[in-house]
Design a protein around this motif. Structure first.
Motif, short mmCIF file in Angstrom:
data_model
loop_
_atom_site.label_atom_id
_atom_site.label_comp_id
_atom_site.label_asym_id
_atom_site.label_seq_id
_atom_site.Cartn_x
_atom_site.Cartn_y
_atom_site.Cartn_z
N LEU A 1 0.83 -1.20 0.00
CA LEU A 1 0.00 0.00 0.00
C LEU A 1 0.87 1.26 0.00
O LEU A 1 0.64 2.20 -0.78
CB LEU A 1 -0.91 -0.03 1.23
N GLY B 1 -10.03 -1.24 0.46
CA GLY B 1 -9.89 0.22 0.46
C GLY B 1 -9.01 0.69 -0.68
O GLY B 1 -9.32 1.67 -1.38
N VAL C 1 -7.77 4.01 3.19
CA VAL C 1 -6.41 4.23 2.73
C VAL C 1 -6.02 5.71 2.76
O VAL C 1 -4.96 6.07 3.27
CB VAL C 1 -6.24 3.64 1.31
N HIS D 1 -16.37 -3.17 1.91
CA HIS D 1 -15.49 -2.43 2.80
C HIS D 1 -16.14 -2.25 4.16
O HIS D 1 -15.54 -2.52 5.20
CB HIS D 1 -15.19 -1.06 2.16
N ALA E 1 -9.68 -5.62 4.50
CA ALA E 1 -10.29 -4.29 4.45
C ALA E 1 -9.33 -3.30 3.78
O ALA E 1 -9.75 -2.44 3.00
CB ALA E 1 -10.64 -3.82 5.86
N MET E 2 -8.04 -3.47 4.07
CA MET E 2 -7.04 -2.58 3.48
C MET E 2 -7.02 -2.73 1.96
O MET E 2 -7.01 -1.74 1.22
CB MET E 2 -5.68 -2.92 4.07
N VAL F 1 -6.34 1.48 8.78
CA VAL F 1 -5.63 1.18 7.54
C VAL F 1 -6.62 0.98 6.40
O VAL F 1 -6.32 1.21 5.23
CB VAL F 1 -4.79 -0.11 7.68
N ALA F 2 -7.81 0.55 6.77
CA ALA F 2 -8.80 0.23 5.75
C ALA F 2 -9.16 1.47 4.93
O ALA F 2 -9.44 1.37 3.74
CB ALA F 2 -10.05 -0.38 6.39
N LYS G 1 -15.06 -3.85 7.79
CA LYS G 1 -14.75 -3.03 8.96
C LYS G 1 -15.63 -3.41 10.15
O LYS G 1 -15.17 -3.46 11.29
CB LYS G 1 -14.90 -1.54 8.62
#
Lengths: 214, 489
Positions: free
Chosen positions: A19, B288, A113, B323, B284-285, A110-111, B327
């Motif tokens: 990321l 995202g 971004v 997403h 989730a990252m 972190v989700a 979460k």
């Protein structure tokens, strides 16, 4: 930015590295324990370290202890500490030693971004990034509730946003008010809490937080 | 006694129940176990034991009475008596130990061993501990009781089985009995005469005898078993562990269970944290990141065909949902793990309670003076007690302030949770406080409620510092934090 990652879960470590690289940053090292992190920082100090609190061997607060050690040995390196849980004690320990930038976020962040990378950049620039949950807890744990009770609900919201590390513009956007209104609220907060307003954002946050910690 | 009989019947029926279940209730061809006992191996083992019980009873009785009285007599004469009494006590103990082992393997009993003999150093110390050894005296008492028990089991077994065998077969062999003059002194009667001059030789008598034989044989195994149940009770009480050592044993195993449960919960929490939770965060990252990329792509290719745009918007909506779900899952797993074992407990009860108080809806002050630190399982119990009591304050007390005070008092940990609310808290069956008390009782803790109507309320929980009140003599190294609380490898 030159970033170092300390995270024991391989899937998360690789994901973070990907990321950050994708967002145009350089990951100089990705390690799995606090000791490895300390060695890596000593060898080649990065701009910022992203550190998981729970790492081997004890899986308790390894990362936090590594972060506290780095605060002393490498004050110039910004630190973003990551946790699955918010614990008041960890946050206060980190903030008690205001050197460079400090952040304490839940892993969930972190989700999102963009927000995450923004927080990272803010911390790397010497600022603060606190998870909203941390702020709520610090407010809740404050030993000066009576004085905090004097704040209006709006002022409390502003104080919380300010403690998260947001700028006046950020607070204005979050609360959907003008920057001018935010400045007025902040002045009121400082007046009610008996704090002299100072010019830099970080000192302002630190002052507010230290006040909250009682 | 009654319990043992019930248990016996239960176990006897247990053998037939699976068969009945297999055939289904419609097939009611099950032979009651009462009629089949004789055919079993167990009945014959018990018969053998009942017969051997007589010589053992006689031998044990004679040995015990002779050794005790002879040593007692010698005490008056010379000082040889006391050592003899001590040595023969040990011999009784040894005999009892092996007779118990024999009975266990013979009849499948599971009577535990008594606590081993511990002799004090020196000849006099050894004598003293022999004389003070409860197990030796209990063994002696057993062998004294064994005589009536042995006689009872021997007589019951021989009489019932003999009547059975005799009645069942008399019709066949009576014709070869020695010739016997009848009352008139005339005929040669080859049969058994009764006290009233009647003879057992008619067909109805034969049938009656067969019937009596069958009944005797059917009753015999159960009668023997009943007497052996008495023997078993005596053996359990006199050759098994004493109740004090049994209590110590139970305490030890219970403490082990409590500690084990705490360690297991901690491992589950860690597995959730390091496995599931980490994967969910990575998921989730990535979602995202994918969202960001599609959004960027949409911004760059603005003005492309409408159908592409619509597809992108759909995909973005789906990703948004995924997403949000991811979460939510992260938050749920976190709450779940925290409920299983709050990780901050690893840093100590004081730290954990501070975080707990910070979450409380009612302002709560926390005072701690904890030294030495309790074991992890005790800390967990104290933590969940405090959590429950703080929730009670927020839910029921209408209090303005609460206090939590945790300190070590002697070798106990005292947790006191107080509030200035309306009071009236009580220990109702099935209520939260009763549940807490049950949890506390697993480690011999105590819960007291002081909550008059109108308040204030003070609830005191007292816990031992370790689940086991008399901890093993393990050296506690200075860094026990990392030893006790380290990862379960």
């Amino acid at each position: 930015m030159r970033i170092m990652i300390a995270e024991d879960s391989a899937i998360l470590r690789d994901g973070l590295a990907y990321l950050l690289a994708d967002r145009g940053h350089t990951v100089t090292a990705a390690v799995a324990t606090g000791d490895e992190l300390r060695a890596a920082v000593a060898a080649d100090p990065p701009d910022i370290c992203v550190i998981d609190i729970r790492m081997p061997p004890t899986f308790t607060d390894e990362g936090l202890r590594a972060a506290l050690a780095l605060q002393r040995s490498h004050p110039a390196v910004a630190l973003l500490v990551f946790s699955q849980y918010v614990e008041t004690r960890y946050a206060t320990e980190l903030l008690a030693n205001p050197g460079g930038g400090v952040g304490y976020l839940l892993k969930d962040r972190v989700a999102d971004v963009r927000e995450f990378v923004e927080a990272l950049e803010r911390v790397a620039g010497g600022g603060t990034a606190l998870d909203p949950e941390v702020v709520t807890q610090l407010l809740g744990a404050s030993r000066r509730r009576d004085e905090l009770a004097m704040l209006t609900p709006r002022e409390t919201e502003v104080l919380a946003a300010l403690a998260e590390g947001l700028s006046n513009a950020g607070i204005a956007a979050q609360l959907v008010v003008t920057e001018r209104a935010v400045e007025k609220h902040i002045a009121n907060i400082f007046a009610k809490l008996g704090l002299a307003a100072s010019e830099t954002e970080n000192r302002r946050v630190m002052a507010a937080l230290r006040y909250l910690q009682g | 006694m009654l319990d043992t009989m019930n248990e016996m019947n239960d176990s006897a029926f247990a053998t037939t129940v699976p068969r009945a279940r297999r055939e289904g209730p419609a097939v009611a061809r099950r032979v009651p176990v009462f009629f089949t006992a004789l055919g079993g191996r167990r009945a014959w083992l018990e018969l053998a034991y009942a017969l051997v019980a007589l010589p053992v009873g006689i031998g044990g009785f004679v040995f015990t009475v002779v050794t005790v009285s002879v040593s007692g007599g010698m005490v008056a004469v010379a000082l040889v008596g006391i050592p003899t009494l001590a040595a023969t006590g040990l011999a009784s103990r040894w005999l009892g130990y092996h007779w118990r082992l024999a009975a266990n393997s013979w009849l499948g009993w599971a009577i535990d061993a008594p606590e081993p003999f511990r002799g004090d150093p020196g000849f006099l110390g050894w004598i003293r501990s022999c004389l003070a050894d409860g197990t030796a005296w209990r063994s002696r008492l057993y062998f004294v009781l064994k005589l009536p028990l042995g006689i009872a089991s021997f007589v019951t077994a021989t009489v019932l089985y003999a009547i059975g065998a005799w009645g069942l077969t008399y019709w066949f062999w009576y014709r070869w009995l020695p010739c016997r003059a009848d009352s008139e002194g005339v005929h040669c009667q080859r049969n058994t005469g009764l006290w009233n001059g009647a003879h057992l030789d008619s067909v109805p008598t034969m049938l009656l005898l067969v019937l009596i034989g069958i009944v005797a044989l059917l009753i015999a195994p159960w009668a023997v078993r009943a007497i052996l149940a008495l023997d078993r009770l005596a053996m359990q009480a006199l050759l098994g562990p004493s109740s004090a050592s049994r209590v110590a044993e139970l305490e030890h195993s219970r403490a082990h269970a409590v500690d084990d449960a705490a360690a297991t919960l901690r491992r589950i929490e860690r597995d959730l944290h390091d496995g599931t939770q980490a994967r969910l965060v990575a998921l989730a990252m990535n979602i995202g990141l994918a969202k960001e990329k599609i959004a960027e792509g949409t911004a760059e290719s603005a003005g492309s065909t409408g159908s592409d745009d619509a597809a992108r918007t759909d995909a973005l909506t789906l990703l948004d949902r995924a997403h949000a779900t991811a979460k939510d899952a992260i938050a749920e797993v976190r709450d779940l793990a925290r409920g299983i074992h709050p990780p901050v407990l690893d840093a100590g009860l004081d730290v954990a309670l501070g975080t707990l108080a910070a979450h409380s809806a009612v302002p709560v002050r926390v005072h701690t003076a904890i030294d030495p630190r309790p074991t992890p399982s005790i800390e967990t119990i104290a933590y969940f007690c405090a959590a429950e009591l703080m929730t009670n304050i927020a839910k029921h007390s209408h209090a303005g302030h609460g206090t939590v005070d945790v300190r070590t008092v002697g070798d106990r940990l005292r947790l006191q949770v107080a509030d200035d609310g309306v009071g009236g808290a009580s220990m109702r069956a099935g209520g939260g406080l009763a549940g807490l008390r049950e949890r506390i009782r697993t480690v011999d803790g105590r819960l007291t409620v002081d909550s008059p109507p109108g308040g204030p309320t003070t609830i005191t929980v007292e816990l031992p510092l370790a689940a086991e009140s008399t901890p093993r003599q393990d050296p506690q190294p200075a860094d026990r934090g990392s030893v006790d609380r380290g990862p379960v490898a």
